[in-house]
Enzyme design. Structure first.
Site, PDB file in Angstrom:
ATOM      1  N   ASP A   1      70.677  51.808  56.889  1.00  0.00           N
ATOM      2  CA  ASP A   1      69.510  51.849  58.680  1.00  0.00           C
ATOM      3  C   ASP A   1      70.391  51.594  59.827  1.00  0.00           C
ATOM      4  OD1 ASP A   1      67.733  53.922  59.629  1.00  0.00           O
ATOM      5  OD2 ASP A   1      66.724  52.069  59.987  1.00  0.00           O
TER       6      ASP A   1
ATOM      7  N   ASP B   1      69.271  52.619  63.404  1.00  0.00           N
ATOM      8  CA  ASP B   1      68.271  52.247  64.486  1.00  0.00           C
ATOM      9  C   ASP B   1      67.418  51.491  63.809  1.00  0.00           C
ATOM     10  OD1 ASP B   1      69.940  54.385  66.358  1.00  0.00           O
ATOM     11  OD2 ASP B   1      68.568  55.953  65.430  1.00  0.00           O
TER      12      ASP B   1
ATOM     13  N   ASN C   1      67.982  59.235  59.638  1.00  0.00           N
ATOM     14  CA  ASN C   1      67.566  59.887  60.260  1.00  0.00           C
ATOM     15  C   ASN C   1      67.774  60.710  61.501  1.00  0.00           C
ATOM     16  OD1 ASN C   1      66.466  60.057  57.088  1.00  0.00           O
ATOM     17  ND2 ASN C   1      64.075  59.355  57.478  1.00  0.00           N
ATOM     18  N   GLN C   2      67.474  61.184  61.236  1.00  0.00           N
ATOM     19  CA  GLN C   2      68.089  61.432  63.707  1.00  0.00           C
ATOM     20  C   GLN C   2      67.419  63.513  63.543  1.00  0.00           C
ATOM     21  OE1 GLN C   2      69.497  60.164  65.413  1.00  0.00           O
ATOM     22  NE2 GLN C   2      69.625  58.533  64.586  1.00  0.00           N
ATOM     23  N   SER C   3      65.858  62.755  63.255  1.00  0.00           N
ATOM     24  CA  SER C   3      64.890  64.733  63.621  1.00  0.00           C
ATOM     25  C   SER C   3      65.419  64.817  64.766  1.00  0.00           C
ATOM     26  CB  SER C   3      63.853  63.578  63.314  1.00  0.00           C
ATOM     27  OG  SER C   3      63.263  62.891  64.066  1.00  0.00           O
TER      28      SER C   3
ATOM     29  N   CYS D   1      71.473  62.764  58.652  1.00  0.00           N
ATOM     30  CA  CYS D   1      69.620  64.070  58.608  1.00  0.00           C
ATOM     31  C   CYS D   1      69.752  64.592  59.795  1.00  0.00           C
ATOM     32  CB  CYS D   1      68.394  63.173  57.433  1.00  0.00           C
ATOM     33  SG  CYS D   1      67.429  64.591  57.032  1.00  0.00           S
TER      34      CYS D   1
ATOM     35  N   ARG E   1      66.236  63.279  53.867  1.00  0.00           N
ATOM     36  CA  ARG E   1      65.348  62.816  55.038  1.00  0.00           C
ATOM     37  C   ARG E   1      64.784  61.609  54.574  1.00  0.00           C
ATOM     38  NH1 ARG E   1      62.870  62.447  60.549  1.00  0.00           N
ATOM     39  NH2 ARG E   1      61.224  61.628  60.259  1.00  0.00           N
ATOM     40  N   LYS E   2      65.083  60.321  55.081  1.00  0.00           N
ATOM     41  CA  LYS E   2      64.729  59.748  54.186  1.00  0.00           C
ATOM     42  C   LYS E   2      62.886  59.860  54.575  1.00  0.00           C
ATOM     43  CE  LYS E   2      66.589  56.851  56.492  1.00  0.00           C
ATOM     44  NZ  LYS E   2      67.708  55.509  56.966  1.00  0.00           N
TER      45      LYS E   2
ATOM     46  N   ASP F   1      64.766  49.170  57.986  1.00  0.00           N
ATOM     47  CA  ASP F   1      63.494  48.787  58.899  1.00  0.00           C
ATOM     48  C   ASP F   1      62.089  49.112  58.194  1.00  0.00           C
ATOM     49  OD1 ASP F   1      64.397  50.877  60.122  1.00  0.00           O
ATOM     50  OD2 ASP F   1      63.548  50.030  61.935  1.00  0.00           O
TER      51      ASP F   1
END
Length: 506
Positions: free
Chosen positions: A342, A344, A385-387, A419, A430-431, A456
């Protein structure tokens, strides 16, 4: 003119040569450089010296050469680094003290071409030249046994996927003695077959001092490990095809010597004399077995007499040492083929919805941890993930710029999966959905079972489980306690997580 089929076949093959820098390496490289025929995709030389100046390997006629270094991890680790570094379908292992025949490239291609999918490996044929003007010495006769040995990696080509499926060579074997037999048995246990090809190498008898036969007795401990891992029939012809040798006789002779000393200490001279006579008879029989076929010159006879006294107790000692040291052993798992991180909160400090590359700041130890994995041949990648893209807080271009900065600081990464969707979009990437993990494995040809995901939060380890991979959680202050409690594997730091991976605890 090279056969087109051979060119295509060898383009799918990498030659791996582990070495400790022996002069014989130059002889092998000269043979590979001057041989006719098409060339493999690459020649990877694994320098297994703890230190030293770089090896000079380049010469006209070789395939593209790459040198990687283990820092002195031993033959099993060296071979593992070699095949993990390669990217071809086939890995052809050669020892650094063999010489390939002039038609080796052509015959290698012919041996591999058209093999059924259930064949995982092809062994070359070995000749060991012995002196013509005299009888061979004990050491020369022992080396000649390589000509009839099964599944030795002096010349053995494996499918890369077969190596990956079993984790490669078991690095608990510290010397070049049984690690190749162990690998062959584990691969055959998957239902795959190993076959013999028609290519040839010459394995000269390596120069050795008079005590070499004493030192090799340490391999008795490896035999105990083989029995623990593969059962009492591991030596059988349909398995490793390894003769038992004289270990039972060595044990009996050593026991007689110990009894003689003990009985003498207990002041039982007649019984001590009987035990001493049994020891002397056993030692004499062993010495003559080695002296009789040999040249019988003074140096050889003296060496055989001295070492025949030492070998039985040392063989027994190493065997007992193996019994104690290998009491609880489990099947070798090896290293994963791929570790996905991951971004961030794991690799870099978490600045929510960050779109500024200047704020991409690695956590302590991130670069060192990633480089340690790369140094062992483990591939690394990112799943993030980058929502913020779906929420309109950052653009995809900003996300890509931050990923480029990540690559500058911590790269290279062999796969980067992003994502851009939000929680309400119902996507499969998406995780905690497994889409990105599966996509990364598919891109690199890795089975999810040989992949580790480090993150994390709970979504990271859940995505790993859903994909069939292994998850490791590295909590941060924002990680919920319930997520930590539910995680199957928790490490305090990123460095600690990588330590666990490299130790095989994944």
């Amino acid at each position: 003119m090279a056969n087109g089929h051979d060119v295509i076949m060898l383009a799918q093959c990498t030659v791996v040569v582990p070495t400790i820098g022996r002069p014989s390496l130059d002889v092998l490289l000269d043979a590979l450089a001057t041989a006719p025929g098409p060339r493999p995709a690459e020649l990877i030389v694994v320098d297994d010296r703890p230190d030293g100046e770089p090896l000079f390997l380049q010469r006209p006629g070789l395939p593209p050469v790459r040198v990687v270094r283990t820092g002195g991890g031993g033959p099993a680790r060296a071979r593992n680094l070699g095949w993990r570094t390669a990217r071809t379908e086939w890995i052809a292992f050669l020892d650094d003290d063999v010489v390939t025949d002039p038609d080796w490239y052509e015959r290698l291609a012919a041996d591999l071409r058209g093999l059924p999918s259930d064949v995982a490996g092809s062994q070359g044929r070995v000749r060991v030249p012995l002196p013509e003007h005299r009888r061979p010495t004990d050491w020369e006769r022992g080396t000649a046994g390589l000509a009839t040995s099964s599944w030795i990696t002096a010349d053995l080509a494996y499918r890369r996927r077969a190596l990956a499926a079993v984790g490669g060579f078991d690095e608990r074997f510290p010397r070049a003695f049984r690690e190749d037999s162990d690998l062959a048995l584990r691969i055959m246990d998957t239902g795959a077959r190993l076959v013999r090809g028609e290519r040839w190498i010459t394995h000269p008898v390596r120069p050795a001092d008079r005590w070499v036969s004493v030192r090799v007795q340490a391999g008795n401990a490896d035999d105990v490990l083989m029995r623990r891992l593969h059962g009492p029939d591991w030596r059988a012809p349909h398995r490793a095809d390894a003769p038992l040798g004289r270990r039972p006789q060595h044990t009996a002779v050593a026991a007689a010597a110990l009894a003689a000393v003990g009985l003498a200490a207990a002041r039982r001279p007649r019984a001590a004399l009987v035990a001493a006579a049994a020891w002397a008879a056993g030692t004499a029989e062993f010495a003559w077995l080695r002296i009789g076929p040999g040249p019988r010159d003074r140096a050889e006879v003296t060496t055989m007499l001295a070492t025949s006294v030492l070998i039985p107790p040392l063989a027994t000692w190493h065997w007992l040492k193996g019994i104690v040291g290998h009491r609880r052993v489990q099947r070798w798992r090896g290293l994963p083929d791929l570790v996905l991180f991951d971004r961030d909160g794991t690799l870099v400090h978490d600045f929510p919805y960050n779109g500024d590359p200047e704020w991409v700041r690695p956590v302590d130890g991130a670069k060192e941890a990633l480089d340690r994995l790369r140094a062992r041949g483990v591939r690394v990648g990112v799943v993030s993930n980058q929502s913020g893209v779906a929420r309109g807080l950052v653009t995809r271009e900003q996300v890509d710029a931050c990923m480029a900065r990540l690559d500058e600081l911590l790269g290279p990464f062999e796969t980067v999966q992003v994502c851009p969707h939000g929680p309400e979009d119902g996507c499969g990437c998406r995780k905690p959905a497994p889409g990105m993990v599966k996509a990364a494995c598919a891109e690199l040809g890795v089975q999810p079972a040989r992949c580790v995901v480090i993150g994390d939060i709970g979504a990271d380890v859940e995505a790993a489980a859903a994909a069939g991979a292994t998850g490791i959680m590295v909590p941060t202050p924002v990680t919920r306690s319930a997520e930590v409690d539910a995680a199957p594997h928790v490490a305090a730091t990123l460095t600690g997580a990588v330590d666990d991976v490299l130790a095989g605890a994944w």
